[in-house]
Design an enzyme around this catalytic site. Structure first.
Site, short mmCIF file in Angstrom:
data_model
loop_
_atom_site.label_atom_id
_atom_site.label_comp_id
_atom_site.label_asym_id
_atom_site.label_seq_id
_atom_site.Cartn_x
_atom_site.Cartn_y
_atom_site.Cartn_z
N ASP A 1 0.84 -1.20 0.00
CA ASP A 1 0.00 0.00 0.00
C ASP A 1 0.87 1.25 0.00
O ASP A 1 2.03 1.20 0.42
CB ASP A 1 -0.87 0.04 1.27
CG ASP A 1 -1.81 -1.16 1.36
OD1 ASP A 1 -2.45 -1.50 0.35
OD2 ASP A 1 -1.92 -1.74 2.47
N ASP B 1 -1.97 -1.43 -4.92
CA ASP B 1 -2.70 -1.77 -3.70
C ASP B 1 -3.33 -0.50 -3.13
O ASP B 1 -3.41 0.53 -3.81
CB ASP B 1 -1.77 -2.48 -2.70
CG ASP B 1 -2.51 -3.59 -1.97
OD1 ASP B 1 -3.64 -3.34 -1.51
OD2 ASP B 1 -1.97 -4.71 -1.85
N ASP C 1 -4.47 2.02 3.91
CA ASP C 1 -5.21 0.91 4.51
C ASP C 1 -4.81 0.73 5.97
O ASP C 1 -3.65 0.97 6.35
CB ASP C 1 -4.96 -0.40 3.74
CG ASP C 1 -5.64 -0.40 2.36
OD1 ASP C 1 -6.27 0.60 2.00
OD2 ASP C 1 -5.51 -1.42 1.67
N ARG D 1 -14.25 2.73 -1.95
CA ARG D 1 -13.57 2.75 -0.65
C ARG D 1 -13.09 4.14 -0.24
O ARG D 1 -11.89 4.38 -0.05
CB ARG D 1 -12.39 1.76 -0.62
CG ARG D 1 -12.81 0.32 -0.87
CD ARG D 1 -11.64 -0.65 -0.72
NE ARG D 1 -12.06 -2.02 -1.00
CZ ARG D 1 -11.24 -3.06 -1.11
NH1 ARG D 1 -9.93 -2.89 -0.97
NH2 ARG D 1 -11.70 -4.27 -1.34
#
Ligand SMILES: *[C@@H]1O[C@H](CO)[C@@H](O)[C@H](O)[C@H]1NC(C)=O
Ligand SMILES: *[C@@H]1O[C@H](CO)[C@@H](O)[C@H](O)[C@H]1NC(C)=O
Length: 314
Positions: A122, A151, A155, A208
């Site tokens: 990420d 990615d 996160d 998201r």
């Protein structure tokens, strides 16, 4: 540094009340002892990946300044406790890799250009970590690669807690920010994953913004600007308070349909979009003070003040 802060104060005084306090850091990261990063520690400036990796390790307070864009190797850059990572000017940061805080605490990421980190890394991953402040960064990918090529942009998982995400630009990405990595991690995530998102600009994101499992999120005064599939996705029992945001051209701005998530939404403005029925949650107040900007002002305040190049000094 003091001179620059002084200049900022004078400018703020001259411009008057219209100036947004771009350093404001309310949110969950102010709880649990607060988030100060490397304040008071030595300042190092790095220009290479090897020097960056070395500089951010260790558990003593330190401020690591990045000068220019450092090209990553696709692997994580692991950041130790009590660290501030800050970019110099408006074009410093990392491309082709990303940062991870794993089992750590008290880290600030500020004024960084972060882009295009291939899976499984990420741009920033927070794993089993507490007191993290992600402020005034610009996260950029593209929508031309496959949706799983890069990615996440930001996160958080495995019981991470007390996070504030403020004044960032998240742009051109498929799956922006995932809070709670799996439907099967309720044991470690329930009661944790407390996160505040305020004054962020989500621009041309597929989904998201964020997606939340199990956690508790306060999402206020953000600009959701062209979101292609879904916006705030509260699932697996997550409780979400969504207020004073501007949603423009957002498909499914708020969802609570997957495995029983909840949301309270109030004082939002929806332009070219409508909210589906949401499962009413219980999060109607938060345990810190904050000042939301009205949704009607967000489309001007946020683009003018979010992302890199807007804060000077540390
Ligand atoms: C970093 O902080 C975490 C959380 O307080 C702690 O468990 C860990 O031992 C610390 N790491 C080091 C190297 O001190
Ligand atoms: C709303 O949608 C219409 C039709 O797609 C478009 O022309 C208009 O620019 C949109 N409004 C905003 C504020 O983006």
């Amino acid at each position: 540094m003091f001179a620059r802060i002084f200049t900022f104060a004078i400018l703020a005084a001259l411009v008057g009340a219209a100036v947004v306090d771009k350093r404001a850091a309310p949110g969950y990261a102010t709880l649990n002892g607060g988030t100060t990063g490397g304040t008071g520690g030595p300042v190092t400036t790095v220009t290479t990946l090897a020097a960056l990796r070395t500089a951010v390790t260790g558990a003593t307070p330190k401020i690591v300044q990045i000068s220019g864009i450092i090209t990553g190797d696709g692997d994580t850059i692991d950041v130790g406790n009590h660290t501030t990572v800050v970019g110099i000017g408006s074009n410093s940061g990392v491309t082709g890799g990303g940062f991870r805080v794993k089992k750590g605490t008290n880290v600030i990421f500020r004024n960084l250009q972060l882009s295009k980190s291939p899976a499984p890394t990420d741009l920033i991953e927070l794993q089993t970590s507490t007191n993290i402040w992600v402020d005034h960064n610009t996260f950029t990918s593209d929508l031309t690669h496959d949706k799983d090529f890069y990615d996440g942009q930001l996160d958080m998982n495995h019981g991470t807690d007390f996070v504030t995400v403020s004044w960032n630009v998240f742009q051109q990405h498929w799956k922006c920010s995932l809070v709670g990595g799996s439907d099967n991690t309720g044991d470690e995530d329930s009661g944790h994953l407390r996160v505040t998102y305020h004054h962020n600009h989500f621009f041309e994101i597929n989904s998201r913004t964020p997606s939340l499992r199990f956690g508790t999120a306060h999402i206020y005064s953000n600009y959701f600007d062209n979101v292609l599939a879904s916006g705030v996705d509260s699932r697996d029992g997550a409780q979400t308070l969504i207020e004073d945001n501007q949603f423009t051209n957002v498909v499914d701005p708020i969802e609570t349909t997957l495995n029983g998530g909840f949301a309270v939404q109030r004082n939002n403005v929806f332009t070219n979009t409508t909210v589906a029925t949401i499962a009413a949650g219980t999060l109607t107040s938060v345990p810190y003070s904050y000042t939301a900007d009205a949704a009607s002002t967000i489309a001007s305040i946020v683009p003018a003040n979010a992302g890199v190049g807007k804060v000077t000094g540390l």
